[in-house]
Design a protein around this motif. Structure first.
Motif, PDB file in Angstrom:
ATOM      1  N   HIS A  65     -50.252  45.826  27.772  1.00 19.58           N
ATOM      2  CA  HIS A  65     -50.316  44.452  27.253  1.00 19.58           C
ATOM      3  C   HIS A  65     -51.730  44.126  26.773  1.00 19.58           C
ATOM      4  O   HIS A  65     -51.932  43.630  25.661  1.00 19.58           O
ATOM      5  N   VAL A  68     -52.701  46.211  23.583  1.00 19.10           N
ATOM      6  CA  VAL A  68     -52.008  45.718  22.385  1.00 19.10           C
ATOM      7  C   VAL A  68     -52.629  44.412  21.914  1.00 19.10           C
ATOM      8  O   VAL A  68     -52.874  44.214  20.725  1.00 19.10           O
ATOM      9  N   ASN A  69     -52.931  43.515  22.849  1.00 20.88           N
ATOM     10  CA  ASN A  69     -53.406  42.195  22.464  1.00 20.88           C
ATOM     11  C   ASN A  69     -54.897  42.148  22.144  1.00 20.88           C
ATOM     12  O   ASN A  69     -55.392  41.137  21.657  1.00 20.88           O
ATOM     13  N   SER A  71     -55.944  44.088  19.869  1.00 18.48           N
ATOM     14  CA  SER A  71     -55.975  44.577  18.490  1.00 18.48           C
ATOM     15  C   SER A  71     -56.409  43.474  17.543  1.00 18.48           C
ATOM     16  O   SER A  71     -56.121  42.302  17.768  1.00 18.48           O
ATOM     17  N   ALA A  74     -53.436  41.302  16.478  1.00 18.97           N
ATOM     18  CA  ALA A  74     -52.967  40.308  17.442  1.00 18.97           C
ATOM     19  C   ALA A  74     -53.919  39.117  17.525  1.00 18.97           C
ATOM     20  O   ALA A  74     -53.494  37.981  17.710  1.00 18.97           O
ATOM     21  N   GLN A  75     -55.208  39.392  17.372  1.00 16.89           N
ATOM     22  CA  GLN A  75     -56.188  38.316  17.526  1.00 16.89           C
ATOM     23  C   GLN A  75     -56.386  37.498  16.260  1.00 16.89           C
ATOM     24  O   GLN A  75     -57.009  36.441  16.291  1.00 16.89           O
ATOM     25  N   ASN A 127     -44.401  44.852  24.268  1.00 16.36           N
ATOM     26  CA  ASN A 127     -45.650  44.121  24.052  1.00 16.36           C
ATOM     27  C   ASN A 127     -46.020  44.030  22.584  1.00 16.36           C
ATOM     28  O   ASN A 127     -46.482  42.986  22.120  1.00 16.36           O
ATOM     29  N   GLU A 128     -45.840  45.137  21.865  1.00 15.50           N
ATOM     30  CA  GLU A 128     -46.186  45.153  20.442  1.00 15.50           C
ATOM     31  C   GLU A 128     -45.291  44.188  19.674  1.00 15.50           C
ATOM     32  O   GLU A 128     -45.749  43.422  18.835  1.00 15.50           O
ATOM     33  N   GLU A 130     -43.713  41.581  20.824  1.00 17.37           N
ATOM     34  CA  GLU A 130     -44.069  40.209  21.197  1.00 17.37           C
ATOM     35  C   GLU A 130     -45.345  39.758  20.483  1.00 17.37           C
ATOM     36  O   GLU A 130     -45.417  38.637  19.970  1.00 17.37           O
ATOM     37  N   ALA A 131     -46.323  40.652  20.428  1.00 17.18           N
ATOM     38  CA  ALA A 131     -47.600  40.310  19.776  1.00 17.18           C
ATOM     39  C   ALA A 131     -47.391  40.056  18.284  1.00 17.18           C
ATOM     40  O   ALA A 131     -47.944  39.105  17.726  1.00 17.18           O
ATOM     41  N   GLU A 134     -45.701  36.810  17.628  1.00 18.63           N
ATOM     42  CA  GLU A 134     -46.614  35.691  17.859  1.00 18.63           C
ATOM     43  C   GLU A 134     -47.547  35.489  16.663  1.00 18.63           C
ATOM     44  O   GLU A 134     -47.789  34.364  16.240  1.00 18.63           O
ATOM     45  N   VAL A 135     -48.061  36.613  16.116  1.00 17.57           N
ATOM     46  CA  VAL A 135     -48.915  36.511  14.931  1.00 17.57           C
ATOM     47  C   VAL A 135     -48.162  35.802  13.803  1.00 17.57           C
ATOM     48  O   VAL A 135     -48.727  35.005  13.061  1.00 17.57           O
TER      49      VAL A 135
END
Lengths: 209, 209
Positions: A65, A68-69, A71, A74-75, A127-128, A130-131, A134-135
């Motif tokens: 998690h 992945v986040n 990255s 993701a950010q 996780n990927e 989900e990320a 979200e993006v």
């Protein structure tokens, strides 16, 4: 699998366990790592492990998690604003050749490498996915079947790239891909996301271009 | 793994073994299938199995090879001519809702389903990659690193779709995706191939559009 608690009031013990997880995974198969190995090597109390996690799978989930986040993709999103392609390309161009990014790639290749396990695959997938949702400001429970399949195409594709990257690095060393090629691939993948997986109402064509 | 012989002078025994392989894989894990199971159920002499294959992995490779190469995409190329996007879209539109295509999809989902095995994953990866390179008239030994990674992105993505498709079918039945959505996804995947994995010298942009 129950989600591990993501709030954490003792970051240093938590971080030591996570770092130890990656270190041990670089040395042996996931199934040959035990909670005892983790707490000994991380110099953490056994109770501290079980305060944060129910079992080793939960630590693995948390470690993946975090990776992945961290990255740049993701950010770059969040707060309902979907970054456009130019934004993303600039962001990747700046980050892709940093030491931090190389370390992140090296960790993620362990998930598809010889020491992997279906548990790690699933944790990366979840996780990927989900990320990325979200993006793109999409709600996981509100995704139509076509977007659903395209999303898994992209996540599967990222795993395919990590797997190939691992083999290429082993054969040719870590400098196998020029920065401009890496940026081109990262841009192409994000382009695919923007084209296919935006919330309904957004243009379905070449968004952000 | 040595390649199984792809020339075959007793197609009926061969085909019975291949069909039996898929049937058994729908019932149990790959590792729980034996050569004895195959020859008994296919009503084939044990010597006949070993005439064609060195071991069970070779039969699996051959079965997956045939399934991959029966795809409309694999059959639409060849002879140095890369089919363009319109050609491909029309081809998929005609084929995607046939009984034959549904049977093919059902078989391929077994490769990523609960009865899978790393051997099956690898065989699918190698065959799919080879088939796609052939459609694009690219030589496997003459692929630059960027194309190499994009190719594995696409093959990984196809596995991701198969995996999701399996879960969606189990939850919602087989009619989860409209034909137009399936065609759109198949077209998008081929578009990605044309954009990224053509022989050098071909336009790198929106080929075929």
């Amino acid at each position: 699998m129950p989600r591990p608690r993501l709030d954490c009031d003792t970051p240093s013990a938590m971080q030591r366990m996570i770092d130890t997880f990656w270190q041990l995974l670089s040395e042996r198969k996931y199934r040959n790592i035990t909670v005892t190995d983790i707490v000994r090597k991380a110099n953490v109390n056994r109770n501290s492990f079980y305060y944060h996690f129910n079992k080793l799978d939960d630590l693995a989930y948390r470690a993946i998690h975090d990776e992945v986040n961290r990255s740049p993709l993701a950010q770059s999103g969040g707060a309902g604003k979907v970054p456009d392609l130019q934004h993303w390309r600039k962001h990747v161009g700046e980050l892709i050749s940093t030491e931090e990014e190389r370390k992140r790639t090296a960790r993620l290749t362990m998930i598809v490498g010889p020491n992997t396990d279906p548990v790690l695959y699933q944790a990366f997938h979840d996780n990927e996915r989900e990320a990325l949702l979200e993006v793109l400001s999409r709600e996981p429970e509100d995704v139509d079947p076509r977007t659903d399949l395209m999303m898994d195409f992209i996540v599967g594709g990222i795993m395919g790239i990590l797997n190939r990257w691992l083999h290429m690095s082993e054969t040719h060393g870590s400098e196998v891909l020029a920065d401009k090629d890496a940026t081109a691939i990262a841009t192409r993948v994000y382009d695919l996301l923007l084209e296919n997986c935006l919330p309904s109402g957004k243009p379905a064509g070449k968004a952000g271009e």
